[in-house]
Scaffold this motif. Structure first.
Motif, PDB file in Angstrom:
ATOM      1  N   ILE A  16      -5.294  -4.387   7.233  1.00 39.59           N
ATOM      2  CA  ILE A  16      -5.761  -4.494   8.635  1.00 39.59           C
ATOM      3  C   ILE A  16      -6.463  -5.835   8.849  1.00 39.59           C
ATOM      4  N   ILE A  17      -7.308  -6.214   7.873  1.00 36.62           N
ATOM      5  CA  ILE A  17      -7.987  -7.516   7.977  1.00 36.62           C
ATOM      6  C   ILE A  17      -6.971  -8.654   7.956  1.00 36.62           C
ATOM      7  N   THR A  18      -5.942  -8.510   7.129  1.00 36.05           N
ATOM      8  CA  THR A  18      -4.892  -9.540   7.042  1.00 36.05           C
ATOM      9  C   THR A  18      -4.220  -9.741   8.399  1.00 36.05           C
ATOM     10  N   LYS A  66      -8.062  10.817  -2.857  1.00 34.03           N
ATOM     11  CA  LYS A  66      -8.910  11.349  -1.789  1.00 34.03           C
ATOM     12  C   LYS A  66      -8.658  10.554  -0.504  1.00 34.03           C
ATOM     13  N   PRO A  67      -8.781  11.207   0.641  1.00 29.10           N
ATOM     14  CA  PRO A  67      -8.476  10.523   1.909  1.00 29.10           C
ATOM     15  C   PRO A  67      -9.232   9.203   2.089  1.00 29.10           C
ATOM     16  N   THR A 123      -9.375   3.279   2.544  1.00 26.97           N
ATOM     17  CA  THR A 123      -9.919   2.017   2.019  1.00 26.97           C
ATOM     18  C   THR A 123      -8.812   1.046   1.634  1.00 26.97           C
ATOM     19  N   LEU A 124      -7.717   1.589   1.076  1.00 24.75           N
ATOM     20  CA  LEU A 124      -6.596   0.737   0.680  1.00 24.75           C
ATOM     21  C   LEU A 124      -5.986   0.000   1.869  1.00 24.75           C
ATOM     22  N   VAL A 164       0.839  -1.209   0.000  1.00 27.90           N
ATOM     23  CA  VAL A 164       0.000   0.000   0.000  1.00 27.90           C
ATOM     24  C   VAL A 164       0.869   1.251   0.000  1.00 27.90           C
ATOM     25  N   PHE A 165       1.873   1.273   0.854  1.00 30.53           N
ATOM     26  CA  PHE A 165       2.743   2.451   0.934  1.00 30.53           C
ATOM     27  C   PHE A 165       3.558   2.630  -0.351  1.00 30.53           C
ATOM     28  N   LEU A 166       3.933   1.511  -0.989  1.00 37.96           N
ATOM     29  CA  LEU A 166       4.634   1.607  -2.275  1.00 37.96           C
ATOM     30  C   LEU A 166       3.742   2.242  -3.335  1.00 37.96           C
TER      31      LEU A 166
END
Length: 523
Positions: free
Chosen positions: A108-110, A96-97, A102-103, A81-83
């Motif tokens: 978080i679920i993982t 958009k925030p 959402t990404l 995600v950060f990449l």
């Protein structure tokens, strides 16, 4: 500890240290630049993941290995995600925030699914130690959510690569190199993951931690060598390269981070190798321009292009981050040649007598004020010549003002042809003219006046069929001013020249008289 395991652990630790170093370097050098905050986060997460994996490799029991695996998964899910966010920020695109939040839902679920796997086995169907390796290595069988997370990871990497590839055609050489290095860095973890999932890695070692550190090394090379993140990159080319104004971008240390094509006309030494160099080093052959830029001196700058003088107005605009902290500045060169020429023409009109095209009285006084100030500082001689046209009123009354103007122009043109570059001439009023000759002794000024008198008198003018003789009378004054001396003034010297001119008229006109002669002092 087996020698083979020790080698693997050493490589993984070195990879972790590399990620940590790149994270610290980014915090120190580029924390406020576009894309840098995500680069900092992803290198930090990679360091956590890598060090935890080093401890996993040294684990001797399944429980111990599972503990370090849970720590790895506190960082691993967020890396893709950060990449992706880093690449988006790098090319100037802002999500958009709510999309950014959402990404992070799947990571978080993982983490939740991984830590509660013993309750549902949706992430790993089974976890056991392999028996075919020289040291304890965990054998993992993925469950449904494992593959969901793997697909999500793959999509984040692929989207990052696509985003960068879309910018290649729009970009200049230096940004293409950055993009290619970043793409290479993104491809390495994908290849490593392929080998690991397909059981092709040695002794079941997960190559992911090492591959990500190598990936960030590629990014680090771009960061150091090509100044990655130092400017708003890539998308800027669409506007930047098409600007008619010359633009050069400097960071807070006056180091060149970018420039557009127009600047090559102004600073021919600019090239791709100038990126990352201090502006003073590039402008060693032009110290004047280097001083202007270093001192942020907004001004007009003259340069010779193709044998013609071109004027640019240099102005400075700060580059600030979101916290309003200055991270550099933009130096703009706007072509103002037309404006300068108009100003020069207006100044010439304001300073010049409209009829004779010599300085008017007001501007003449300003110019000789400068001469006297220089002489007061440095010392030197100065001569003043005042002359007028003999019986000019009679000419006007007899032939009219149009003929009088014609004669004035003739006399002024004759005088201008004889002047030196350092001499200053003005119309003092009516038919009277004045000349200031700096660093000129009295005898030389008198000789000049005599020569000019003869030039004016030798050519008679044919007016309405009648030959008219034009003569003039001259008065000359002189003073030698010692450095620091304030004994003489402009007005006193002009008054002396005027008295000498009055004496010349008293002698019958058409002659030259010095102030010394008017006082009866032998020349």
């Amino acid at each position: 500890m087996a020698q083979e395991l020790l080698l693997y652990v050493l490589v993984v630790v070195i990879a972790g240290l590399l990620s940590l170093f790149l994270c610290g370097y980014a915090v120190w050098k580029i924390k406020d630049a576009p894309g840098a905050r995500y680069y900092i986060l992803v290198t930090f997460m990679s360091a956590v993941f890598t060090f935890a994996y080093a401890f996993e490799l040294m684990g001797t029991s399944l429980e111990e290995i599972r503990l370090w695996l849970r720590i790895e998964y506190l960082a691993l899910p967020f890396i893709p995600v950060f990449l992706l966010l880093m690449c988006l920020d790098y090319v100037g695109q802002r999500l958009k925030p709510w999309i950014c939040y959402t990404l992070n839902v799947i990571p978080i679920i993982t983490i939740f699914m991984h830590n509660t796997n013993s309750l549902h086995h949706l992430y790993y169907k089974s976890m056991k130690l392999r028996s075919d390796t020289p040291f304890p290595t965990i054998d993992l069988e993925g469950g449904p959510w494992f593959y969901i997370h793997s697909i999500f990871l793959f999509l984040c990497f692929m989207m990052s690569i696509i985003i960068l590839l879309m910018q290649l055609k729009k970009s200049s050489f230096k940004f293409r190199m950055q993009i290619l290095l970043m793409i290479a860095g993104l491809m390495i973890p994908l290849l490593a993951n392929y080998f690991y999932i397909n059981g092709l890695s040695p002794s079941g070692i997960d190559l992911g931690p090492v591959s990500m550190s190598i990936s960030f090394l590629f990014h680090g090379i771009a960061l150091v060598s090509f100044q990655m993140f130092n400017v708003t990159p890539i998308a800027r080319d669409i506007v930047f390269e098409n600007m008619q104004e010359g633009v050069i971008v400097l960071n807070q240390n006056n180091v060149i981070v970018d420039y557009n094509g127009t600047m090559l006309q102004l600073i021919p030494k600019l090239n791709k190798h100038a990126i990352g160099k201090p502006i003073r080093d590039v402008l060693r052959s032009n110290p004047r321009l280097a001083e202007i830029i270093s001192n942020k001196q907004e001004c007009d700058y003259k340069i010779s292009l193709g044998g013609e003088h071109v004027y640019y107005h240099i102005r400075f605009s700060p580059v600030q981050n979101k916290k309003n902290i200055s991270i550099g500045r933009i130096v703009t060169f706007a072509n103002v040649t037309e404006r300068v020429h108009i100003q020069e023409e207006l100044k010439k009109l304001a300073s010049t007598d409209g009829l004779t095209k010599v300085f008017n009285r007001t501007f003449f006084m300003e110019k000789i004020e400068e001469v006297f100030q220089s002489l007061t500082i440095n010392g030197g001689g100065v001569s003043i010549i005042m002359f007028d046209i003999d019986h000019f009123k009679k000419v006007n009354d007899t032939f009219g003002h149009a003929i009088g103007d014609h004669i004035l122009v003739h006399v002024a043109d004759t005088a201008k042809k004889s002047l030196r570059n350092t001499d200053i001439m003005g119309r003092y009023g009516g038919e009277e003219f004045i000349i200031c000759m700096a660093n000129t002794p009295l005898y030389q000024a008198c000789e000049f006046a005599e020569t000019l008198r003869e030039e004016i008198a030798k050519e008679n003018r044919l007016i309405n069929g009648e030959e008219v003789v034009i003569t003039s009378s001259f008065g000359v004054s002189h003073a030698y001013i010692n450095a620091g001396e304030s004994q003489y003034s402009i007005h006193s010297l002009m008054k002396q020249a005027d008295e000498a001119l009055y004496a010349a008229k008293g002698k019958g006109r058409n002659c030259v008289q010095s102030y010394r002669q008017a006082l009866g002092i032998v020349k």
